[in-house]
Design an enzyme around this catalytic site. Sequence first.
Site, short mmCIF file in Angstrom:
data_model
loop_
_atom_site.label_atom_id
_atom_site.label_comp_id
_atom_site.label_asym_id
_atom_site.label_seq_id
_atom_site.Cartn_x
_atom_site.Cartn_y
_atom_site.Cartn_z
N GLU A 62 14.46 51.79 33.18
CA GLU A 62 14.92 51.62 34.55
C GLU A 62 15.85 50.41 34.51
OE1 GLU A 62 16.00 50.62 37.28
OE2 GLU A 62 14.43 50.50 38.79
N GLU A 115 23.79 46.80 34.89
CA GLU A 115 22.78 45.93 34.26
C GLU A 115 22.79 46.05 32.74
OE1 GLU A 115 18.93 46.47 35.95
OE2 GLU A 115 19.52 45.79 37.93
#
Length: 684
Positions: free
Chosen positions: A144, A153
């Site tokens: 995730e 990210e």
Amino acid sequence: MKVFCGRVNPTTGALDWVEEDEDYDYHQEIARSSYADMLHDKDRNEKYYQGIRAAVKRVKERGEKAIVLDIGTGTGLLSMMAVTAGADYCYAVEVFKPMSEAAVQIVKANGFAGKIKVINKHSKEVTVGPDGDMMQRANILITELFDTELIGEGALPSYEHAQHTLMQERWEAVPHRATVYAQVVESHRLWSWNKLLPLDLDSGRFQPPPEMQSCPGAPSVCDIQLSQLNPCDFKSLSHIMVTCRIDFSQQISSATVSHPMNFSCLASGTAQVVLSWWDIDMDPEGTINCTMKPGWLYPSGHTVPWRDHWMQCVYFLPEEKKVVQRGELCLTAHQDDYSMWFTLQNSGAEENASNERPVCHCGAHIIWNRPRFGELNDQSRIDKYKKALKKILTPSSVCLCVSDGSLLPLLAHSIGAAQVFTLEYSSMSQHLMEKIFQVNNLKEVIPVLQKTPDKVTADDLGDRKVSVLIGEPFFTTSLLPWHNLYFWYSRTALSGVLSKDCTVSPVSASIHILAVEFKDLWRIRSPCGSCEGFDVRIMDEMIKKSLDFRELREAEPHALWEYPCRALSDPINAMTFNFQEAVPGDVMKSEGSVNLVRSGMCHGVVLWMEYQLTEDMRVSTGLLGVSEEEGDCQWYPHSKQGVFFLSSVTELEPSSMKPCTSVNYQLTFSPKHGDIQMNFSSKF
């Protein structure tokens, strides 16, 4: 152990030294993060659990042990799901130390310590072998690592490394694939967040510098709750197109790549913006899908999952492009290892746009954030300032503007003030304003003083006294609405160069408060004791360690136009600051109660500033209106409001418990520190 941190006070402008616990910043980061929101995201968690169970089943059916690698484990929730689904062992990697420590405690509390190993490293530092972090390579990769932009990210480099060094030759991935979507639109509202637009003045037409208009803008994506954008605020110029698909079960590359998409234009107009979002399939068949599409794409009556950790993206094209209906165009999505950007050209035309990520070269997108662009382009707001200045300026006025990157000096000059000066704190902002004035032949007419207010002397003003002091007020260092009281401190520091009868506008500022029921925003501060049957109470304890003694006496900044809420009370003026006088030496206090007039769950109190420009004119940075029946709130879209979440949600409805009838408030303004201490409590 205590540490001293130097921080510039956004209200007073002074450098404050604050004593903090050495781990305070960690707890603050956790408290303000989206962990609670993710744990409350039932749709996300259910889909992950279904995908993990399916992946474990596929591995078991091949007669293999299910060895899981969970990168970015956070609370350890997905690892616990994997073990519950039948995984033999799980390696949970978390680089953020306080979070990995929390994961260890959560895993232990749920009885999984023997099957889950938490590794406090970046996944690229994880080793495999008898003496390594992992005894063997994994055959199920759970991640995730996604943000609103999907790859922001560092998901791609992490996948690329893991698949080469940490995974077996054959592996399963959860999620299995991601699909990114894009739609080209015309939207003057959104475009006003990206460019400074021309402005009609009494003395002529103001033009932004050419380099500002040709600048590709800020390199970062604009992420918003696109569901709250009214479909009337944009015109669709293309169908929704698939930008790219990323299969996480195959070898991933983080190299820069371009994805061209040819389309026929749906309508004539001006292409300005690309709206984008993504979805993820948790299984190879695509039967377990989690989507980020905006609410207006759901069927009528369908429940729209709410999440604040994943929203939707707004990308601004490098420049506007006139298009015609049925015209053939090519939208190209460029992707590197951390970001995406878009270019648009006619189909068949040779690609002449740079494949390099866009970077601001005009300076404006570095100094001003997107809401500030919107504020500077807000014509109704500009008109109010025009009317106010016409009431207070005369042909003999010596005017000084104190605000960051303000257009008020242009308005004051066009109205006919004898001399206008403007004050800028930073050299970058000074250069930007000088460029703006130069393009409009005003560089020699409106001097830009790059000084702090206490350093301004009569020499800087040509040995004249300021007869009119103006401000919006707006300062780039402000996070909460009352931080703009820096204008008051500036006015006080400038007392020596102000004439005895100097007119100050705004005349005053006031803090207004309103008790509200949020549709969804309350979730970010709601307890998360359990999730999908797992005990995650340690998260509440970590958040409370930071919040109970700090945050519960403070407000948080939120752009409430993105977060629907209902007014449970009428708005009231809780405290007023008189700019006609210098900042007082004594503490200011205000207390009272806000009566609740509508039924609902009182989640918190919203605070904002309103400025009295003249005796009969004011501007608000908060509430613009409330619908009479339901109490739905309309908020000023170009400023953030302060939100004080109540420690316990209160109910105003007939029930077995006595309903809350009002919210008590206490506000204390400390002139020395420039902060406002606040306390709110329910009254039954």
